[in-house]
Design an enzyme around this catalytic site. Structure first.
Site, PDB file in Angstrom:
ATOM      1  N   SER A   1       4.705   0.576   1.047  1.00 27.19           N
ATOM      2  CA  SER A   1       5.533   0.284  -0.127  1.00 27.19           C
ATOM      3  C   SER A   1       5.186   1.332  -1.186  1.00 27.19           C
ATOM      4  O   SER A   1       4.048   1.787  -1.259  1.00 27.19           O
ATOM      5  CB  SER A   1       5.275  -1.125  -0.637  1.00 27.19           C
TER       6      SER A   1
ATOM      7  N   VAL B   1       4.604   1.717  -4.499  1.00 25.23           N
ATOM      8  CA  VAL B   1       3.510   1.647  -5.470  1.00 25.23           C
ATOM      9  C   VAL B   1       2.149   1.713  -4.789  1.00 25.23           C
ATOM     10  O   VAL B   1       1.248   2.402  -5.242  1.00 25.23           O
ATOM     11  CB  VAL B   1       3.615   0.389  -6.353  1.00 25.23           C
ATOM     12  N   CYS B   2       2.008   1.003  -3.671  1.00 24.00           N
ATOM     13  CA  CYS B   2       0.722   1.022  -2.961  1.00 24.00           C
ATOM     14  C   CYS B   2       0.368   2.432  -2.541  1.00 24.00           C
ATOM     15  O   CYS B   2      -0.771   2.852  -2.638  1.00 24.00           O
ATOM     16  CB  CYS B   2       0.767   0.147  -1.727  1.00 24.00           C
ATOM     17  N   GLY B   3       1.366   3.160  -2.049  1.00 17.55           N
ATOM     18  CA  GLY B   3       1.130   4.539  -1.639  1.00 17.55           C
ATOM     19  C   GLY B   3       0.561   5.337  -2.795  1.00 17.55           C
ATOM     20  O   GLY B   3      -0.453   6.010  -2.667  1.00 17.55           O
TER      21      GLY B   3
ATOM     22  N   MET C   1      -3.114   4.095  -3.637  1.00 20.47           N
ATOM     23  CA  MET C   1      -4.127   4.516  -2.671  1.00 20.47           C
ATOM     24  C   MET C   1      -4.271   6.048  -2.678  1.00 20.47           C
ATOM     25  O   MET C   1      -5.361   6.571  -2.504  1.00 20.47           O
ATOM     26  CB  MET C   1      -3.790   4.004  -1.264  1.00 20.47           C
TER      27      MET C   1
END
Lengths: 152, 188
Positions: free
Chosen positions: A41, A43-45, A48
């Site tokens: 997804s 934002v997670c990318g 991280m």
């Protein structure tokens, strides 16, 4: 979320397809637990990827970061390779979300982890935590301040 | 609200009116496609706001995913030593799809840098240190994506791909009294 000053609950999760990692094995270092909703997804990318650039800063504080989501170890492997991540992603996959529930950051409605951060000291005591709105990448300023305070 | 740390200072490359009411700071990565998209948008904002805008670009290279981002940032710092920071900044973004180490030298040639001097400066530690210092300031300021924008010291969390950023700053200008006060405090 779990209160600051409490002992971080022990867990054991897959950190790669054939390897499990126990929280207690990481003792002696500060640990950042980054719970996030899902691999791939947007934002997670971003979140991280940002942490992936910060090895040097975490090293300075004798700290290590691990990402945790309910995705499977194979999904983590692909996500990790795609983004060239240099830190482990743990699979809270079976029983699903068990560790997230233990840390009070499981979202029952979506079946995913919330976007939440914990900073543990060298003895595994929770020293800082932050729950971010799900669509907002919390960045790294809070983590850095928490690590600095622990070192002072 | 997340704040710009440190505030604009003598280490920054400033474009436009130093006493402008609006201070826009971008944390960017020369190889990031979104920063490439933001480039003409920021140019347009500079044109529209004219003397009301001070623009600062700080480096935030995501080196693990963008192998040429750090080198490009160092190149702009080396170009700055020949007073051509913005020329290098512009030519990189205008040719972003061709960004690589060889082309950085071609860009340097195209903007009229003394190549020997440039090649020496990009090897010097000072330039890398400057880029790393920018990056660290971004971490402290709460940069969570590239580009990240700060307006008058506060992180801008809104959209920027259309005219939202310009409209937001135009709104600040209409509410100028407080903004002016901020600018005055900051320029003391």
């Amino acid at each position: 979320m779990l209160a600051t000053g409490t002992k971080a609950p022990e867990f054991e999760l897959y950190s790669s397809p054939y390897q499990k990692i126990k929280l207690s094995e990481l003792k002696g270092k500060k640990i950042i637990l980054a719970f996030y909703p899902a691999d791939w997804s947007p934002v997670c990318g971003d979140q991280m990827s940002l942490y992936n650039e910060m090895e040097k800063y975490f090293d300075r504080h004798n700290a290590r970061i691990v990402g945790i989501s309910v995705d499977s170890r194979w999904c983590h492997l692909a996500f990790s390779q795609h983004n060239n991540f240099h830190f482990p992603l743990l699979a809270d996959f079976e029983p699903k979300g068990e560790v997230a529930s233990l840390y009070k950051v499981y979202n029952n409605e979506t079946g995913e982890c919330q976007r939440a951060l914990y900073v543990l000291d060298e003895n595994g005591i929770i020293r800082w935590s932050y729950l971010s709105p799900v669509g907002i990448n919390p960045g790294a300023d809070g983590i850095l301040s928490a690590l600095e305070q622990l070192d002072n | 609200m997340k704040q710009l740390i440190p505030v604009i200072n003598s280490n920054d490359h400033i474009y436009g009116n130093e006493k402008a009411l609006i201070e826009l700071v971008e944390y960017g990565d020369y190889q990031c496609p979104y920063c490439g998209l933001a480039y003409p948008i920021v140019k347009n904002i500079q044109q529209e706001l004219g003397a009301d805008l001070k623009f600062v670009f700080r480096n935030f290279p995501l080196s693990k995913v963008h192998p040429f981002a750090f080198a490009a940032a160092v190149a702009t710092e080396a170009a700055a030593l020949q007073n051509k920071f913005w020329e290098m900044h512009d030519i990189i973004f205008e040719n972003q799809e061709r960004l690589n180490i060889e082309n950085i030298i071609v860009f340097a040639e195209n903007i009229g840098l003394d190549l020997q001097q440039f090649k020496y400066n990009i090897q010097q530690k000072e330039q890398s240190v400057k880029v790393e210092r920018d990056f660290e300031s971004g971490l402290r300021s709460g940069v969570n994506r590239t580009p990240s924008f700060y307006i008058n010291g506060n992180k801008y969390e809104g959209e920027w791909r259309e005219s939202e950023l310009l409209q937001y700053m135009q709104g600040l200008l209409i509410a100028a009294p407080e903004t002016a006060q901020y600018a005055m405090l900051n320029n003391q």
